[in-house]
Write a protein that holds these residues in place. Structure first.
Motif, PDB file in Angstrom:
ATOM      1  N   VAL A 135       0.838  -1.210   0.000  1.00 18.69           N
ATOM      2  CA  VAL A 135       0.000   0.000   0.000  1.00 18.69           C
ATOM      3  C   VAL A 135       0.869   1.253   0.000  1.00 18.69           C
ATOM      4  O   VAL A 135       0.617   2.186  -0.769  1.00 18.69           O
ATOM      5  CB  VAL A 135      -0.964  -0.011   1.209  1.00 18.69           C
ATOM      6  N   LEU A 136       1.892   1.269   0.834  1.00 15.83           N
ATOM      7  CA  LEU A 136       2.773   2.434   0.877  1.00 15.83           C
ATOM      8  C   LEU A 136       3.543   2.594  -0.440  1.00 15.83           C
ATOM      9  O   LEU A 136       3.711   3.709  -0.933  1.00 15.83           O
ATOM     10  CB  LEU A 136       3.735   2.339   2.052  1.00 15.83           C
ATOM     11  N   ALA A 137       3.987   1.499  -1.016  1.00 18.05           N
ATOM     12  CA  ALA A 137       4.715   1.574  -2.290  1.00 18.05           C
ATOM     13  C   ALA A 137       3.816   2.079  -3.411  1.00 18.05           C
ATOM     14  O   ALA A 137       4.250   2.850  -4.265  1.00 18.05           O
ATOM     15  CB  ALA A 137       5.298   0.212  -2.644  1.00 18.05           C
ATOM     16  N   ALA A 138       2.545   1.679  -3.402  1.00 20.73           N
ATOM     17  CA  ALA A 138       1.619   2.064  -4.474  1.00 20.73           C
ATOM     18  C   ALA A 138       1.189   3.530  -4.389  1.00 20.73           C
ATOM     19  O   ALA A 138       0.904   4.152  -5.402  1.00 20.73           O
ATOM     20  CB  ALA A 138       0.392   1.160  -4.454  1.00 20.73           C
ATOM     21  N   ARG A 139       1.096   4.055  -3.190  1.00 23.82           N
ATOM     22  CA  ARG A 139       0.704   5.468  -2.967  1.00 23.82           C
ATOM     23  C   ARG A 139      -0.627   5.812  -3.632  1.00 23.82           C
ATOM     24  O   ARG A 139      -0.781   6.873  -4.217  1.00 23.82           O
ATOM     25  CB  ARG A 139       1.778   6.415  -3.460  1.00 23.82           C
ATOM     26  N   ASP A 140      -1.611   4.941  -3.529  1.00 29.84           N
ATOM     27  CA  ASP A 140      -2.919   5.169  -4.137  1.00 29.84           C
ATOM     28  C   ASP A 140      -3.795   5.967  -3.175  1.00 29.84           C
ATOM     29  O   ASP A 140      -4.276   5.447  -2.179  1.00 29.84           O
ATOM     30  CB  ASP A 140      -3.573   3.822  -4.470  1.00 29.84           C
ATOM     31  N   ASP A 141      -4.027   7.236  -3.520  1.00 29.64           N
ATOM     32  CA  ASP A 141      -4.833   8.115  -2.662  1.00 29.64           C
ATOM     33  C   ASP A 141      -6.276   7.639  -2.517  1.00 29.64           C
ATOM     34  O   ASP A 141      -6.982   8.066  -1.613  1.00 29.64           O
ATOM     35  CB  ASP A 141      -4.834   9.542  -3.200  1.00 29.64           C
ATOM     36  N   ASN A 142      -6.726   6.764  -3.410  1.00 31.91           N
ATOM     37  CA  ASN A 142      -8.093   6.251  -3.338  1.00 31.91           C
ATOM     38  C   ASN A 142      -8.210   5.021  -2.438  1.00 31.91           C
ATOM     39  O   ASN A 142      -9.312   4.534  -2.215  1.00 31.91           O
ATOM     40  CB  ASN A 142      -8.599   5.911  -4.749  1.00 31.91           C
ATOM     41  N   ASP A 143      -7.091   4.525  -1.943  1.00 32.83           N
ATOM     42  CA  ASP A 143      -7.090   3.353  -1.072  1.00 32.83           C
ATOM     43  C   ASP A 143      -7.203   3.832   0.372  1.00 32.83           C
ATOM     44  O   ASP A 143      -6.318   4.539   0.865  1.00 32.83           O
ATOM     45  CB  ASP A 143      -5.795   2.564  -1.284  1.00 32.83           C
ATOM     46  N   PRO A 144      -8.262   3.466   1.079  1.00 30.10           N
ATOM     47  CA  PRO A 144      -8.415   3.923   2.466  1.00 30.10           C
ATOM     48  C   PRO A 144      -7.278   3.441   3.373  1.00 30.10           C
ATOM     49  O   PRO A 144      -6.960   4.082   4.371  1.00 30.10           O
ATOM     50  CB  PRO A 144      -9.763   3.359   2.908  1.00 30.10           C
TER      51      PRO A 144
END
Length: 130
Positions: free
Chosen positions: A52-61
């Motif tokens: 999750v941290l590597a992806a940095r997806d702002d849409n991921d809660p």
């Protein structure tokens, strides 16, 4: 071809894979430390946290919950890979993208800010303001 023989091109390609694996292992180690310390109690396992941290997806809660720890996590990743990789440039770029200053990077690596600019100049160019 003998087992130990490898072309320079093959060695370069394989070295890139080894560097990627080192970065992934450092991210997982840093995520474990994060979840054992300041992010203890978050309902996520270390591998998912690293992903999750590597992806940095702002849409991921889940990223929203972890984003507060993004910069210190990236600096720990950098500290880990800098000890094993001849060129931790990818980790420097990643830490920089996550808000680490050149001074943060210098402190993490135990070098001066001028040393950071000299060694990682292409990786620490000014980033646009958000």
């Amino acid at each position: 071809m003998a087992f130990q023989e490898m072309t320079d091109e093959e060695a370069s390609t394989n070295a890139e894979h080894v560097a990627e694996a080192a970065l992934a292992a450092a991210r997982l180690t840093a995520a474990r430390r994060l979840l054992a310390g300041p992010a203890a109690g978050l309902p996520i396992d270390a591998q998912d946290a690293a992903d999750v941290l590597a992806a940095r997806d702002d849409n991921d809660p889940r990223f929203e919950a972890l984003s507060y720890f993004e910069k210190p996590w990236a600096l720990l990743v950098l500290r880990l890979v800098a000890r094993v990789l001849a060129d931790p440039g990818a980790a420097v770029r990643d830490a920089r993208a996550r808000g680490a200053t050149v001074a943060d990077i210098a402190a993490t690596l135990g070098i001066t800010t001028n040393g950071v600019y000299k060694r990682f100049g292409d990786n620490v160019v000014r980033r646009p303001r958000r």
